[in-house]
Scaffold this motif. Structure first.
Motif, PDB file in Angstrom:
ATOM      1  N   UNK A  11       0.853  -1.171   0.000  1.00 46.54           N
ATOM      2  CA  UNK A  11       0.000   0.000   0.000  1.00 46.54           C
ATOM      3  C   UNK A  11       0.894   1.227   0.000  1.00 46.54           C
ATOM      4  N   UNK A  12       1.075   1.821  -1.162  1.00 47.13           N
ATOM      5  CA  UNK A  12       1.967   2.960  -1.300  1.00 47.13           C
ATOM      6  C   UNK A  12       1.135   4.201  -1.588  1.00 47.13           C
ATOM      7  N   UNK A  13       0.247   4.524  -0.697  1.00 48.20           N
ATOM      8  CA  UNK A  13      -0.663   5.640  -0.886  1.00 48.20           C
ATOM      9  C   UNK A  13       0.006   6.937  -0.487  1.00 48.20           C
ATOM     10  N   UNK A  14      -0.696   8.037  -0.725  1.00 47.04           N
ATOM     11  CA  UNK A  14      -0.135   9.356  -0.449  1.00 47.04           C
ATOM     12  C   UNK A  14       0.398   9.477   0.969  1.00 47.04           C
ATOM     13  N   UNK A  15      -0.360   8.942   1.935  1.00 46.42           N
ATOM     14  CA  UNK A  15      -0.028   9.201   3.324  1.00 46.42           C
ATOM     15  C   UNK A  15       1.212   8.513   3.817  1.00 46.42           C
ATOM     16  N   UNK A  16       1.602   7.392   3.210  1.00 41.07           N
ATOM     17  CA  UNK A  16       2.728   6.639   3.770  1.00 41.07           C
ATOM     18  C   UNK A  16       3.858   6.411   2.777  1.00 41.07           C
ATOM     19  N   UNK A  17       3.858   7.111   1.637  1.00 41.21           N
ATOM     20  CA  UNK A  17       4.912   6.830   0.658  1.00 41.21           C
ATOM     21  C   UNK A  17       6.289   7.185   1.195  1.00 41.21           C
ATOM     22  N   UNK A  18       6.371   8.081   2.175  1.00 43.10           N
ATOM     23  CA  UNK A  18       7.668   8.458   2.728  1.00 43.10           C
ATOM     24  C   UNK A  18       8.286   7.348   3.557  1.00 43.10           C
ATOM     25  N   UNK A  19       7.532   6.277   3.828  1.00 39.33           N
ATOM     26  CA  UNK A  19       8.044   5.185   4.660  1.00 39.33           C
ATOM     27  C   UNK A  19       8.667   4.057   3.850  1.00 39.33           C
ATOM     28  N   UNK A  20       8.562   4.093   2.518  1.00 39.59           N
ATOM     29  CA  UNK A  20       9.072   2.977   1.724  1.00 39.59           C
ATOM     30  C   UNK A  20      10.598   2.942   1.754  1.00 39.59           C
ATOM     31  N   UNK A  21      11.164   1.748   1.578  1.00 42.59           N
ATOM     32  CA  UNK A  21      12.611   1.566   1.715  1.00 42.59           C
ATOM     33  C   UNK A  21      13.359   1.655   0.394  1.00 42.59           C
ATOM     34  N   UNK A  22      12.682   1.462  -0.736  1.00 39.48           N
ATOM     35  CA  UNK A  22      13.345   1.541  -2.039  1.00 39.48           C
ATOM     36  C   UNK A  22      12.394   2.177  -3.035  1.00 39.48           C
ATOM     37  N   UNK A  23      12.923   2.765  -4.124  1.00 41.33           N
ATOM     38  CA  UNK A  23      12.098   3.629  -4.966  1.00 41.33           C
ATOM     39  C   UNK A  23      11.344   2.965  -6.114  1.00 41.33           C
ATOM     40  N   UNK A  24      11.734   1.791  -6.577  1.00 36.27           N
ATOM     41  CA  UNK A  24      11.172   1.296  -7.824  1.00 36.27           C
ATOM     42  C   UNK A  24       9.713   0.881  -7.706  1.00 36.27           C
ATOM     43  N   UNK A  25       9.341   0.218  -6.594  1.00 33.20           N
ATOM     44  CA  UNK A  25       7.939  -0.137  -6.412  1.00 33.20           C
ATOM     45  C   UNK A  25       7.071   1.116  -6.291  1.00 33.20           C
ATOM     46  N   UNK A  26       7.599   2.120  -5.608  1.00 33.53           N
ATOM     47  CA  UNK A  26       6.846   3.368  -5.469  1.00 33.53           C
ATOM     48  C   UNK A  26       6.652   4.034  -6.832  1.00 33.53           C
ATOM     49  N   UNK A  27       7.698   4.068  -7.649  1.00 27.27           N
ATOM     50  CA  UNK A  27       7.566   4.652  -8.983  1.00 27.27           C
ATOM     51  C   UNK A  27       6.533   3.873  -9.796  1.00 27.27           C
ATOM     52  N   UNK A  28       6.570   2.549  -9.721  1.00 27.13           N
ATOM     53  CA  UNK A  28       5.607   1.729 -10.460  1.00 27.13           C
ATOM     54  C   UNK A  28       4.180   2.063 -10.044  1.00 27.13           C
ATOM     55  N   UNK A  29       3.965   2.241  -8.752  1.00 22.82           N
ATOM     56  CA  UNK A  29       2.632   2.568  -8.253  1.00 22.82           C
ATOM     57  C   UNK A  29       2.196   3.946  -8.740  1.00 22.82           C
ATOM     58  N   UNK A  30       3.090   4.928  -8.669  1.00 20.50           N
ATOM     59  CA  UNK A  30       2.725   6.277  -9.101  1.00 20.50           C
ATOM     60  C   UNK A  30       2.457   6.335 -10.603  1.00 20.50           C
ATOM     61  N   UNK A  31       3.240   5.616 -11.389  1.00 21.86           N
ATOM     62  CA  UNK A  31       2.998   5.584 -12.832  1.00 21.86           C
ATOM     63  C   UNK A  31       1.661   4.917 -13.131  1.00 21.86           C
ATOM     64  N   UNK A  32       1.356   3.821 -12.417  1.00 21.66           N
ATOM     65  CA  UNK A  32       0.068   3.155 -12.601  1.00 21.66           C
ATOM     66  C   UNK A  32      -1.084   4.078 -12.214  1.00 21.66           C
TER      67      UNK A  32
END
Length: 212
Positions: A11-32
């Motif tokens: 769950x890489x939503x707006x509220x907790x994206x700052x807690x992720x440990x690496x960037x690629x999954x977050x980028x994939x989620x934002x692009x989707x």
């Protein structure tokens, strides 16, 4: 466009994206997230290069793939951006999804994709686009629109209904990121910003939260 991440895994939503440990999954989620929201080209990205005199240059390109190795787009190596990329071997990207109030900035090292990757993508393009890759002397002076159309006609006749090979000077470039920064709009300009950095393409990521 393909990538190797399962963005439903987190769950890489707006509220907790700052807690992720690496960037690629977050980028994939934002692009989707951008794909149904951005009417035109959610994979559009500003590409910044530098010319031999040190003067910056920027233009929009289309991201055609990404994974842990980096971000891939395709171009004519004899174009201005192709020459600048191959000379400096460094570049920056900026994705801006206005409808989502999000931005991703990337800086890193440039390398060519494999011939197999370039061939596979080239053959996936519309036939007219493959002809265009032969007809356009990208970034060079053009005397008239008719001159371009004449070249298109010449190569259309040359290749007929047969296979259109990939031009040697047309290929893909991959930016291996050494820095990826995520930005999300928040009220009163108190935006969320997180920057991931690493020393090389094989190194682990360090994460820093930034003042807006």
């Amino acid at each position: 466009m393909t990538h190797s991440h399962d963005s439903s895994a987190k769950d890489l939503t707006n509220g907790d994206f700052t807690e992720v440990a690496e960037p690629f999954d977050l980028f994939a989620k934002w692009l989707a997230d951008a794909e149904p929201k951005e009417i035109n080209d959610p994979n559009a990205v500003a590409l910044a290069t530098v010319d031999p005199d040190g003067l910056p240059n920027v233009r929009m390109v289309l991201l055609k793939g990404f994974d842990e190795r980096g971000f891939v787009f395709y171009t004519n190596l004899e174009s201005a951006k192709g020459r600048e990329l191959m000379s400096a071997r460094k570049a920056a990207l900026c994705f801006h999804w206005k409808s989502l109030r999000r931005q991703v900035r990337v800086r890193g090292l440039v390398d060519l994709v494999s011939d197999q990757e370039a061939d596979e993508y080239y053959q996936s393009r519309a036939r007219g686009s493959r002809i265009g890759a032969w007809a356009s002397k990208q970034s060079r002076p053009l005397e008239s629109r008719f001159a371009l159309e004449k070249e298109v006609a010449r190569y259309t006749a040359k290749f007929g209904l047969g296979e259109i090979p990939r031009p040697e000077n047309w290929t893909g470039l991959r930016i291996t990121p050494l820095e990826i920064e995520f930005w999300h709009d928040r009220p009163f300009r108190l935006h969320d910003r997180v920057r991931f950095t690493r020393a090389s393409g094989e190194a682990a990521w360090d994460k820093t939260r930034l003042y807006p």
